[in-house]
Write a protein that holds these residues in place. Structure first.
Motif, mmCIF file in Angstrom:
data_model
loop_
_atom_site.group_PDB
_atom_site.id
_atom_site.type_symbol
_atom_site.label_atom_id
_atom_site.label_comp_id
_atom_site.label_asym_id
_atom_site.label_seq_id
_atom_site.Cartn_x
_atom_site.Cartn_y
_atom_site.Cartn_z
ATOM 1 N N UNK A 44 0.872 -1.174 0.093
ATOM 2 C CA UNK A 44 -0.305 0.167 -0.141
ATOM 3 C C UNK A 44 0.859 1.186 -0.047
ATOM 4 N N UNK A 45 0.387 2.225 -0.227
ATOM 5 C CA UNK A 45 0.686 3.737 -0.503
ATOM 6 C C UNK A 45 1.029 3.814 1.215
ATOM 7 N N UNK A 46 2.498 4.368 1.393
ATOM 8 C CA UNK A 46 3.199 4.277 2.512
ATOM 9 C C UNK A 46 2.468 6.269 3.035
ATOM 10 N N UNK A 47 2.591 5.710 4.396
ATOM 11 C CA UNK A 47 2.381 7.139 4.862
ATOM 12 C C UNK A 47 2.818 8.335 5.110
ATOM 13 N N UNK A 48 2.780 9.367 5.367
ATOM 14 C CA UNK A 48 4.123 10.544 5.175
ATOM 15 C C UNK A 48 4.841 10.097 6.467
ATOM 16 N N UNK A 49 6.261 10.808 6.056
ATOM 17 C CA UNK A 49 6.686 10.659 7.306
ATOM 18 C C UNK A 49 7.912 12.112 6.701
ATOM 19 N N UNK A 50 8.616 11.784 7.702
ATOM 20 C CA UNK A 50 9.983 12.729 7.531
ATOM 21 C C UNK A 50 10.790 12.441 7.149
ATOM 22 N N UNK A 51 11.474 11.456 7.086
ATOM 23 C CA UNK A 51 12.796 11.622 5.702
ATOM 24 C C UNK A 51 12.356 9.364 5.369
ATOM 25 N N UNK A 52 12.512 9.582 3.981
ATOM 26 C CA UNK A 52 11.668 8.129 2.900
ATOM 27 C C UNK A 52 14.059 7.875 3.013
ATOM 28 N N UNK A 53 13.958 6.510 3.797
ATOM 29 C CA UNK A 53 15.395 6.112 3.267
ATOM 30 C C UNK A 53 14.491 4.530 2.427
ATOM 31 N N UNK A 54 15.822 5.006 1.188
ATOM 32 C CA UNK A 54 15.831 3.160 0.099
ATOM 33 C C UNK A 54 17.378 3.280 -0.229
ATOM 34 N N UNK A 55 16.730 1.570 0.206
ATOM 35 C CA UNK A 55 17.986 1.325 -0.253
ATOM 36 C C UNK A 55 18.247 -0.430 -0.694
ATOM 37 N N UNK A 56 19.104 -0.761 -1.300
ATOM 38 C CA UNK A 56 18.806 -2.207 -2.138
ATOM 39 C C UNK A 56 18.273 -3.266 -1.612
ATOM 40 N N UNK A 57 19.672 -3.681 -0.496
ATOM 41 C CA UNK A 57 19.227 -5.158 -0.309
ATOM 42 C C UNK A 57 19.819 -5.396 1.314
ATOM 43 N N UNK A 58 19.819 -6.086 1.770
ATOM 44 C CA UNK A 58 20.398 -6.602 3.083
ATOM 45 C C UNK A 58 21.262 -5.613 3.674
ATOM 46 N N UNK A 59 22.887 -5.931 2.676
ATOM 47 C CA UNK A 59 23.794 -4.890 3.099
ATOM 48 C C UNK A 59 23.809 -3.749 3.408
ATOM 49 N N UNK A 60 23.223 -2.935 2.729
ATOM 50 C CA UNK A 60 22.526 -1.518 2.767
ATOM 51 C C UNK A 60 21.874 -1.191 3.756
ATOM 52 N N UNK A 61 20.556 -2.115 3.873
ATOM 53 C CA UNK A 61 19.873 -1.354 4.739
ATOM 54 C C UNK A 61 20.704 -2.130 6.181
ATOM 55 N N UNK A 62 21.838 -2.272 6.256
ATOM 56 C CA UNK A 62 21.872 -2.452 7.805
ATOM 57 C C UNK A 62 22.717 -1.322 7.388
ATOM 58 N N UNK A 63 23.815 -0.748 6.017
ATOM 59 C CA UNK A 63 24.100 0.386 6.460
ATOM 60 C C UNK A 63 23.885 1.647 7.273
ATOM 61 N N UNK A 64 21.791 1.571 6.498
ATOM 62 C CA UNK A 64 21.482 3.348 6.984
ATOM 63 C C UNK A 64 21.068 3.030 8.444
ATOM 64 N N UNK A 65 21.212 2.063 9.026
ATOM 65 C CA UNK A 65 20.091 2.079 9.939
ATOM 66 C C UNK A 65 20.573 2.877 11.127
ATOM 67 N N UNK A 66 22.242 3.957 11.393
ATOM 68 C CA UNK A 66 22.608 4.411 12.075
ATOM 69 C C UNK A 66 21.591 6.099 11.866
ATOM 70 N N UNK A 67 21.373 6.376 10.904
ATOM 71 C CA UNK A 67 21.027 7.250 9.828
ATOM 72 C C UNK A 67 19.058 7.350 10.890
ATOM 73 N N UNK A 68 18.721 6.319 10.372
ATOM 74 C CA UNK A 68 17.358 5.392 10.864
ATOM 75 C C UNK A 68 17.027 5.532 12.033
ATOM 76 N N UNK A 69 17.720 5.665 12.998
ATOM 77 C CA UNK A 69 17.346 6.084 14.267
ATOM 78 C C UNK A 69 17.218 6.698 15.123
ATOM 79 N N UNK A 70 18.142 8.063 14.227
ATOM 80 C CA UNK A 70 17.813 9.763 14.110
ATOM 81 C C UNK A 70 16.521 10.475 13.980
ATOM 82 N N UNK A 71 15.753 9.331 12.833
ATOM 83 C CA UNK A 71 14.171 10.290 12.339
ATOM 84 C C UNK A 71 13.407 9.536 12.466
ATOM 85 N N UNK A 72 12.436 10.312 12.239
ATOM 86 C CA UNK A 72 11.244 9.817 11.726
ATOM 87 C C UNK A 72 10.886 8.816 10.215
ATOM 88 N N UNK A 73 11.230 8.040 10.458
ATOM 89 C CA UNK A 73 11.443 7.252 8.525
ATOM 90 C C UNK A 73 10.675 6.376 8.943
#
Length: 390
Positions: A44-73
């Motif tokens: 479904x269409x996502x709800x509005x958020x302050x930050x939309x993070x887009x990453x391809x796969x497992x390793x990329x998601x792991x890499x952005x975790x320190x950023x995701x935790x800082x914002x409404x994501x």
């Protein structure tokens, strides 16, 4: 150009919809992702958020975790492994739809942050249309893939016109992206060196020397096994990169073990409720036929052989997990997609000649370590400025 591209994306979808639907039913790897990405099934269409993070796969998601935790994501991904990892850290996770659906699916955000090479024109265009600040982080273009980008320079120039800021891994990446039309490019280094490595299980360490062939690909298992002899007092774990290959690799390794007079077992057959790997891992060779377990084995291994680097065409895999745990690391020579990461490490041994592989596995014991980590504050501050301005 945008109107033409949007119409073209629909034409491509119409031509490919039926084959993609069939693949989604018969391919375990793509069963959920293809239905979600190309048919919006349970997407479904996502709800509005302050930050939309887009990453391809497992390793990329792991890499952005320190950023995701800082914002409404909220997070979008491409692969099933990326989706599963993102769901461990956020409830707002979706597969990114194909380009034709993005204008209908994408909801407002204040900042769009895209990781590495996920250069989707409609994603950046629609985000800008809805008033978002757009960032491309950890961007890279390898020397090998650069000619392919040049063939479509007109397209990438258009994409870059909708990106406000770009943070790249190296000076070479900066030059290549600027040649393709990118602006406001800053060299930051590879964010993956900041990935937090935390085993999810604490298995008992073996009395034997434990060697891992990690993230193996098609033909790589047989290539390495043909140049390797398991010595007395050693045990070997083989961890295929892709879960759809688990059964095939198991058959191959079982046949190899039989020929060599060795015992073979599957990780899925072990009873590890008490995490007592020492008692359960009785065979000589174990195929790790499970996802999410590799880092747990890194934590107790004595040597990791990082694959995807012994055959051409793959370009290597991320060695940071191994280095963060200070384990000895051997890699093949084909690491063109991971050069900045390897340059950030100390103690890695590169095996350029497979005739030397067996002796190298026996003798290499130097611990691998990270030289330094990347300061993420420029990205964090940029995201915050984007939020504050909106």
């Amino acid at each position: 150009m945008i109107a033409f591209y949007f119409i073209l994306s629909w034409l491509v979808w119409v031509l490919c919809a039926l084959p993609l639907l069939l693949v989604s039913f018969f391919s375990k790897k793509h069963r959920q992702s293809f239905k979600s990405r190309f048919f919006l099934y349970k997407n479904p269409k996502q709800a509005p958020a302050s930050v939309h993070f887009h990453a391809c796969s497992f390793g990329e998601v792991r890499a952005i975790l320190p950023l995701i935790s800082e914002f409404e994501s909220r997070i979008s991904v491409i692969t099933q492994t990326g989706f599963d990892e993102a769901k461990r850290h956020s409830k707002a996770v979706n597969f990114l739809p194909f380009e034709n659906f993005i204008p209908l699916w994408f909801s407002p955000c204040k900042v769009l942050v895209v990781f590495e090479a996920e250069l989707w024109l409609m994603l950046f265009f629609v985000a800008k249309l809805k008033g978002a600040k757009t960032l491309l982080i950890n961007a890279r273009i390898s020397q090998k893939s650069y000619p392919k980008y040049q063939k479509f320079a007109f397209l990438y120039k258009k994409i870059f016109s909708y990106i406000d800021e770009i943070y790249v891994q190296s000076e070479a990446d900066k030059e290549r992206l600027e040649n393709l039309g990118a602006c406001k490019v800053q060299v930051l280094g590879n964010i993956k060196t900041n990935t937090v490595i935390k085993p999810s299980k604490a298995y008992t360490k073996l009395n034997s020397r434990l060697i891992i062939f990690a993230s193996t690909h098609e033909n790589e298992e047989s290539l390495l096994l043909s140049n390797f002899t398991l010595a007395k007092g050693q045990k070997l774990v083989i961890a295929p990169r892709h879960p759809e290959r688990f059964d095939k690799v198991a058959r191959l390794v079982k046949d190899y073990a039989r020929q060599k007079g060795l015992e073979f077992s599957l990780f899925s057959e072990l009873n590890l409720k008490n995490l007592d790997l020492k008692s359960e891992f009785k065979a000589d060779i174990l195929v790790l036929d499970a996802l999410g377990e590799l880092v747990n084995f890194y934590a107790i291994c004595d040597l990791a052989v990082l694959c995807g680097s012994f055959i051409e065409g793959i370009g290597g895999h991320n060695p940071v997990e191994i280095a963060a745990l200070n384990k000895p690391l051997i890699s093949g020579a084909f690491i063109h997609n991971q050069i900045p990461l390897y340059e950030s490490l100390e103690g890695v041994r590169i095996c350029k000649d497979l005739s030397e592989f067996n002796e190298l596995v026996k003798s290499h014991s130097q611990k691998t370590s990270l030289k330094n980590k990347i300061d993420l504050s420029p990205i964090l501050q940029s995201i915050q400025r984007g939020i504050d301005a909106r």
